[in-house]
Design a protein around this motif. Structure first.
Motif, PDB file in Angstrom:
ATOM      1  N   ARG A   1       0.854  -1.177   0.000  1.00 26.86           N
ATOM      2  CA  ARG A   1       0.000   0.000   0.000  1.00 26.86           C
ATOM      3  C   ARG A   1       0.902   1.243   0.000  1.00 26.86           C
ATOM      4  O   ARG A   1       1.862   1.334   0.776  1.00 26.86           O
TER       5      ARG A   1
ATOM      6  N   GLY B   1      -3.772   7.240  -3.052  1.00 27.53           N
ATOM      7  CA  GLY B   1      -3.672   5.923  -2.424  1.00 27.53           C
ATOM      8  C   GLY B   1      -3.832   4.782  -3.410  1.00 27.53           C
ATOM      9  O   GLY B   1      -4.605   4.865  -4.371  1.00 27.53           O
TER      10      GLY B   1
ATOM     11  N   LEU C   1      -3.439   0.197  -3.525  1.00 23.30           N
ATOM     12  CA  LEU C   1      -3.144  -1.101  -2.928  1.00 23.30           C
ATOM     13  C   LEU C   1      -2.859  -2.069  -4.064  1.00 23.30           C
ATOM     14  O   LEU C   1      -3.722  -2.292  -4.924  1.00 23.30           O
TER      15      LEU C   1
ATOM     16  N   ARG D   1      -8.460   3.811  -0.472  1.00 24.17           N
ATOM     17  CA  ARG D   1      -8.180   3.063   0.763  1.00 24.17           C
ATOM     18  C   ARG D   1      -8.909   1.725   0.746  1.00 24.17           C
ATOM     19  O   ARG D   1      -9.796   1.446   1.563  1.00 24.17           O
TER      20      ARG D   1
ATOM     21  N   VAL E   1      -7.386  -4.662   2.680  1.00 28.15           N
ATOM     22  CA  VAL E   1      -6.485  -5.764   2.352  1.00 28.15           C
ATOM     23  C   VAL E   1      -7.233  -7.074   2.567  1.00 28.15           C
ATOM     24  O   VAL E   1      -7.899  -7.243   3.596  1.00 28.15           O
TER      25      VAL E   1
ATOM     26  N   VAL F   1       0.812  -7.009   4.478  1.00 28.09           N
ATOM     27  CA  VAL F   1       0.861  -5.788   3.680  1.00 28.09           C
ATOM     28  C   VAL F   1       2.029  -4.916   4.116  1.00 28.09           C
ATOM     29  O   VAL F   1       2.318  -4.795   5.310  1.00 28.09           O
TER      30      VAL F   1
ATOM     31  N   GLU G   1       3.169  -1.120   4.289  1.00 30.01           N
ATOM     32  CA  GLU G   1       2.531   0.198   4.275  1.00 30.01           C
ATOM     33  C   GLU G   1       3.589   1.279   4.081  1.00 30.01           C
ATOM     34  O   GLU G   1       4.562   1.346   4.841  1.00 30.01           O
TER      35      GLU G   1
END
Length: 427
Positions: free
Chosen positions: A7, A21, A23, A38, A41, A47, A49
């Motif tokens: 992310r 943002g 992912l 956002r 997950v 993950v 970050e």
């Protein structure tokens, strides 16, 4: 680790910057999915970050010499090195590229096919992907003749191309002009006739291989464009009075769609020896003329790819590609275009446009993570936070204290295990 996620605050997807943002989901060596904003997950997925980070495709250096150790006279010394030594140099070179965020390289000149043989022997998914040309095709006594690629006449050149295809080369490199580091060659004149260069191109295309031409001489660039090669390396346009890219020629290069690799980028911490500066000056080359040429090419809309010529000497170490991109931006190229030259455009030129160079579902999970926004400050590429190769984290700036390299990074756990196995095998 098979399923995990990254992310970040933003993503350069290979073509443009996407803010707000992101992912990126990685699974089994591929990018499984990409979510904006956002997103949650998936349960059970570890993950990473990076709240002020940018995730990019792994970089592609489209002009390297993996056999060359970046010492003085690195290419000239190749003829004396036994092949086991070359294997060690190739692997060390690739580790340096990986530490710089480079996950794919295009090797444009080894010694007698050494990189191609290494690639056949070593299945290494912990090192960058290698696209290779084998030894460059050159004239008798021509630029880089000691690499073993001398050929003459139409029949000789056609046979040289056939041998490279037989050895598994992904493309053919032809030395269309002399070069700076081979005494006795001429950077102002072609090394082959139109008929010879056409023979190389025709034979290569018949075998499914593209051709890129090393061309410093203005007349060699004109010849390469006239014959219709797929790529031109350097493209400095040297004449007896110096190096200058004519606007009219740049326009024709842009119209043709040929890929030009200008090979900028040097280590700013290294002072180039006066004898090397003098050698380049005799060939009509200086940092200023090289940058002016790239500015002209970009202004005309030439298809530029990023390649560093890594391995040539102390100022051109392996892993120097971030400096190539810094130089591209200094030439007036927008940061997004410079990044594309080292990702999506590089992948297309290397024949990997369907699997690398973009962050898209189904593409290889080769990623670079940096802190900050490289489109507003390209120098953040000098400080990678993490590098992923086929979804495995190979480099981590904040991991355990293992094997720092010239970039101040540490090899990831899997890469360390592989390196240890290699070290034990050599004992």
């Amino acid at each position: 680790m098979t399923k995990h996620a990254v992310r970040a605050a933003r993503m350069f997807d290979g073509e443009r910057l996407l803010d707000g943002g992101v992912l990126v989901l990685l699974d089994d060596g591929r990018i499984a999915d990409v979510h904006r904003g956002r997103a949650e997950v998936p349960e059970g997925w570890p993950v990473r970050e990076e709240p002020d980070g940018t995730v990019l495709p792994g970089l592609i250096d489209a002009h390297v010499h993996l056999c060359a150790d970046a010492g003085l006279d690195a290419l000239g010394r190749l003829a004396e090195r036994p092949e086991p030594d070359l294997d060690a140099v190739i692997e060390a070179s690739l580790r340096s590229h990986l530490a710089a965020g480079v996950t794919t390289v295009r090797d444009l000149g080894d010694r007698r096919g050494a990189v191609l043989r290494w690639r056949d022997r070593e299945v290494r998914d912990d090192l960058p992907t290698v696209v290779g040309s084998g030894a460059p095709v050159t004239s008798v006594g021509g630029h880089c003749w000691s690499m073993g690629g001398e050929a003459s006449g139409v029949d000789g050149i056609r046979e040289a191309v056939r041998l490279r295809a037989e050895a598994g080369a992904d493309l053919v490199k032809v030395m269309a002009s002399g070069g700076v580091f081979t005494p006795g060659t001429d950077t102002t004149r072609p090394q082959f006739t139109d008929q010879e260069l056409t023979a190389a191109l025709t034979r290569a295309h018949d075998l499914g291989l593209p051709v890129t031409a090393h061309a410093h001489a203005l007349s060699a660039v004109e010849q390469a464009l006239r014959v219709g090669v797929d790529g031109i390396e350097h493209c400095t346009c040297v004449t007896a009075t110096g190096a200058h890219v004519p606007d009219e020629l740049a326009d024709r290069l842009a119209t043709s769609g040929v890929a030009v690799c200008a090979t900028l980028g040097t280590d700013p911490a290294v002072v180039t020896p006066p004898e090397v500066v003098a050698m380049a000056a005799r060939a009509g080359l200086s940092e200023a003329t090289l940058r002016d040429g790239v500015t002209t090419l970009h202004r005309a809309g030439v298809r530029l790819v990023a390649g560093s010529d890594a391995g040539l000497g102390p100022a051109k170490p392996h892993g120097i590609l971030p400096e190539t991109l810094v130089d591209y931006v200094a030439c007036g190229i927008p940061a997004t275009a410079a990044l594309a030259a080292a990702t999506s455009v590089g992948a297309e030129v290397c024949g990997l446009g369907r699997s690398k160079g973009r962050i898209r579902p189904g593409f290889d999970a080769d990623l670079l993570v940096v802190n900050g926004d490289p489109t507003s400050d390209i120098t953040v590429l000098r400080r990678p936070l993490a590098v992923y190769r086929a979804d495995e984290q190979m480099i981590d700036s904040g991991g355990p204290p293992e094997t720092p390299d010239r970039h101040g990074l540490r090899l990831g756990t899997r890469s360390m295990r592989t390196a240890a196995r290699y070290h034990n095998k050599q004992k």
